[in-house]
Write an enzyme that holds these catalytic residues in place. Structure first.
Site, mmCIF file in Angstrom:
data_model
loop_
_atom_site.group_PDB
_atom_site.id
_atom_site.type_symbol
_atom_site.label_atom_id
_atom_site.label_comp_id
_atom_site.label_asym_id
_atom_site.label_seq_id
_atom_site.Cartn_x
_atom_site.Cartn_y
_atom_site.Cartn_z
ATOM 1 N N SER A 1 56.085 9.814 -77.878
ATOM 2 C CA SER A 1 57.019 8.819 -77.336
ATOM 3 C C SER A 1 56.237 7.920 -76.404
ATOM 4 O O SER A 1 55.252 8.368 -75.786
ATOM 5 C CB SER A 1 58.131 9.518 -76.545
ATOM 6 O OG SER A 1 58.898 8.570 -75.833
ATOM 7 N N TYR A 61 60.126 15.312 -69.643
ATOM 8 C CA TYR A 61 60.185 14.817 -71.028
ATOM 9 C C TYR A 61 58.863 14.106 -71.363
ATOM 10 O O TYR A 61 58.232 14.382 -72.395
ATOM 11 C CB TYR A 61 61.372 13.856 -71.196
ATOM 12 C CG TYR A 61 61.460 13.260 -72.579
ATOM 13 C CD1 TYR A 61 61.921 14.019 -73.658
ATOM 14 C CD2 TYR A 61 61.053 11.941 -72.831
ATOM 15 C CE1 TYR A 61 61.984 13.482 -74.935
ATOM 16 C CE2 TYR A 61 61.111 11.403 -74.103
ATOM 17 C CZ TYR A 61 61.587 12.177 -75.153
ATOM 18 O OH TYR A 61 61.642 11.648 -76.421
ATOM 19 N N LYS A 112 55.452 14.983 -73.924
ATOM 20 C CA LYS A 112 54.886 14.035 -74.896
ATOM 21 C C LYS A 112 53.401 13.768 -74.609
ATOM 22 O O LYS A 112 52.620 13.544 -75.537
ATOM 23 C CB LYS A 112 55.692 12.727 -74.909
ATOM 24 C CG LYS A 112 57.147 12.887 -75.388
ATOM 25 C CD LYS A 112 57.276 13.524 -76.774
ATOM 26 C CE LYS A 112 58.691 13.436 -77.336
ATOM 27 N NZ LYS A 112 58.839 14.164 -78.614
HETATM 28 N N1 LIG Z 1 65.472 8.303 -79.796
HETATM 29 C C1 LIG Z 1 64.479 7.786 -79.060
HETATM 30 O O1 LIG Z 1 64.626 6.784 -78.337
HETATM 31 C C2 LIG Z 1 63.118 8.434 -79.117
HETATM 32 C C3 LIG Z 1 62.019 7.708 -78.633
HETATM 33 C C4 LIG Z 1 60.769 8.306 -78.669
HETATM 34 C C5 LIG Z 1 60.620 9.574 -79.206
HETATM 35 N N2 LIG Z 1 61.705 10.258 -79.661
HETATM 36 C C6 LIG Z 1 61.508 11.580 -80.218
HETATM 37 O O2 LIG Z 1 61.936 11.561 -81.567
HETATM 38 C C7 LIG Z 1 62.460 12.838 -81.932
HETATM 39 C C8 LIG Z 1 63.856 12.736 -82.478
HETATM 40 O O3 LIG Z 1 64.660 11.953 -81.629
HETATM 41 P P1 LIG Z 1 66.208 11.707 -81.952
HETATM 42 O O4 LIG Z 1 66.655 10.558 -81.124
HETATM 43 O O5 LIG Z 1 66.417 11.699 -83.411
HETATM 44 O O6 LIG Z 1 66.788 13.042 -81.266
HETATM 45 P P2 LIG Z 1 67.905 14.093 -81.702
HETATM 46 O O7 LIG Z 1 68.245 14.861 -80.455
HETATM 47 O O8 LIG Z 1 68.980 13.386 -82.443
HETATM 48 O O9 LIG Z 1 67.145 15.016 -82.744
HETATM 49 C C9 LIG Z 1 66.442 16.160 -82.389
HETATM 50 C C10 LIG Z 1 66.702 17.214 -83.436
HETATM 51 O O10 LIG Z 1 65.911 18.357 -83.105
HETATM 52 C C11 LIG Z 1 66.696 19.519 -83.297
HETATM 53 N N3 LIG Z 1 66.192 20.599 -82.465
HETATM 54 C C12 LIG Z 1 66.274 20.739 -81.107
HETATM 55 N N4 LIG Z 1 65.708 21.884 -80.719
HETATM 56 C C13 LIG Z 1 65.230 22.490 -81.842
HETATM 57 C C14 LIG Z 1 64.538 23.707 -82.087
HETATM 58 N N5 LIG Z 1 64.230 24.553 -81.087
HETATM 59 N N6 LIG Z 1 64.192 24.012 -83.356
HETATM 60 C C15 LIG Z 1 64.518 23.187 -84.378
HETATM 61 N N7 LIG Z 1 65.185 22.019 -84.216
HETATM 62 C C16 LIG Z 1 65.531 21.679 -82.952
HETATM 63 C C17 LIG Z 1 68.111 19.092 -82.895
HETATM 64 O O11 LIG Z 1 69.091 19.974 -83.451
HETATM 65 C C18 LIG Z 1 68.166 17.686 -83.487
HETATM 66 O O12 LIG Z 1 68.629 17.685 -84.817
HETATM 67 C C19 LIG Z 1 62.306 13.716 -80.678
HETATM 68 O O13 LIG Z 1 61.047 14.353 -80.733
HETATM 69 C C20 LIG Z 1 62.310 12.692 -79.560
HETATM 70 O O14 LIG Z 1 61.678 13.185 -78.400
HETATM 71 C C21 LIG Z 1 62.955 9.706 -79.626
#
Ligand SMILES: NC(=O)c1ccc[n+]([C@@H]2O[C@H](COP(=O)([O-])OP(=O)(O)OC[C@H]3O[C@@H](n4cnc5c(N)ncnc54)[C@H](O)[C@@H]3O)[C@@H](O)[C@H]2O)c1
Length: 249
Positions: free
Chosen positions: A145, A155, A159
């Site tokens: 991220s 968080y 990352k």
């Molecule tokens: N949305 C953003 O703005 C953003 C920006 C940068 C990075 N990210 C990263 O992208 C990824 C996905 O983001 P998102 O917005 O789709 O989030 P989200 O919370 O919708 O998705 C995360 C998924 O991970 C699953 N999960 C959580 N703990 C788990 C575990 N122990 N084992 C297996 N699965 C597990 C959850 O059930 C969920 O389906 C994450 O790594 C997040 O840090 C997101």
């Protein structure tokens, strides 16, 4: 174009949001996809949606923080599809995460958070690298991220760890013909983001990004598939910002 025909890809955290977009795009380019998540109900829906569109996918439950669960997932993928060629370490605690400082976050929460958001990617990589090597090599993408480059508390610290893990593991895995890279997305409009980032903060963030809008999961798909594909056959240990220009160094 079908860059992944005959290949098998595991995507963790694929029950919703960005992971679901990666899983769907990989299947659309021919991959057999293992939709892996803690959330069985939504994960099964994502896999069923892929199958309904003519793709190949199965849902498998995994807790990426648990090494035994990671190994069971890898074994199940090999049993189902014969090999593992690609892994996307996308799962994280993000939606509805606690907002607290490194100095005050409850210790149990911090340990749990790091076990998923940092150790989860290592657990999964440890579980898949041998079958991947046995299949002649493969590629891994870690989800970092832009939070790693900005102050974002625990968080962001996880990352930063993901970035370090990507660089360290690239060195360890290169001899096994396994490449590993990371994508660092800027703010992406997912359900999860709506639970952790208040609207006024989003507005402020977007006003400071050169491309003045939030990203969508689909904005990340091209970079993820590129890094997984043979087009990136000499790219490893890299962290690619996909962020509308949020970070310019
Ligand atoms: N949305 C953003 O703005 C953003 C920006 C940068 C990075 N990210 C990263 O992208 C990824 C996905 O983001 P998102 O917005 O789709 O989030 P989200 O919370 O919708 O998705 C995360 C998924 O991970 C699953 N999960 C959580 N703990 C788990 C575990 N122990 N084992 C297996 N699965 C597990 C959850 O059930 C969920 O389906 C994450 O790594 C997040 O840090 C997101």
């Amino acid at each position: 174009m079908a860059r992944f025909t005959g290949r098998t890809a595991i995507v963790t955290g694929a029950a919703q949001g960005i992971g679901a977009a990666y899983a769907t795009a990989l299947a659309a380019e021919g991959a057999n996809v293992v939709v892996a998540d803690l959330n069985a109900e939504r994960g099964a829906e994502v896999a069923a949606g892929i199958v309904a569109d003519g793709g190949t996918a199965v849902f498998r439950h995994v807790d990426v923080a648990d090494p035994e669960s990671a190994v069971a997932l890898a074994e199940s993928a090999v049993a189902e599809f014969g090999a593992i060629d690609h892994l996307v370490n996308n799962a994280a605690i993000y939606g509805e995460m606690k907002l607290d400082l490194l100095l005050t976050v409850p210790w149990d929460y911090y340990k749990k958070f790091m076990s998923v958001n940092l150790d989860g990617a290592l657990n999964m990589t440890r579980a898949v690298w041998k079958p991947m090597m046995a299949a002649g090599g493969g590629s891994i993408v870690n989800q970092s991220s832009t939070a790693a480059w900005l102050y974002s508390g625990f968080y962001g610290l996880a990352k930063v760890g993901i970035n370090g893990l990507t660089q360290q593991l690239a060195t360890e895995l290169g001899g096994s013909k396994i490449r590993i890279n990371a994508i660092a997305p800027g703010p992406i409009d997912t359900e999860a983001t709506q639970t952790v980032t208040p609207g006024n903060l989003v507005k402020d963030m977007v006003s400071r990004i050169p491309i003045k809008r939030m990203g969508t999961p689909e904005d990340l798909v091209g970079a993820c598939l590129y890094l997984l594909s043979d087009e990136a056959s000499w790219v490893t240990g890299q962290i690619l910002n996909v962020d509308g220009g949020q970070i310019i160094r």
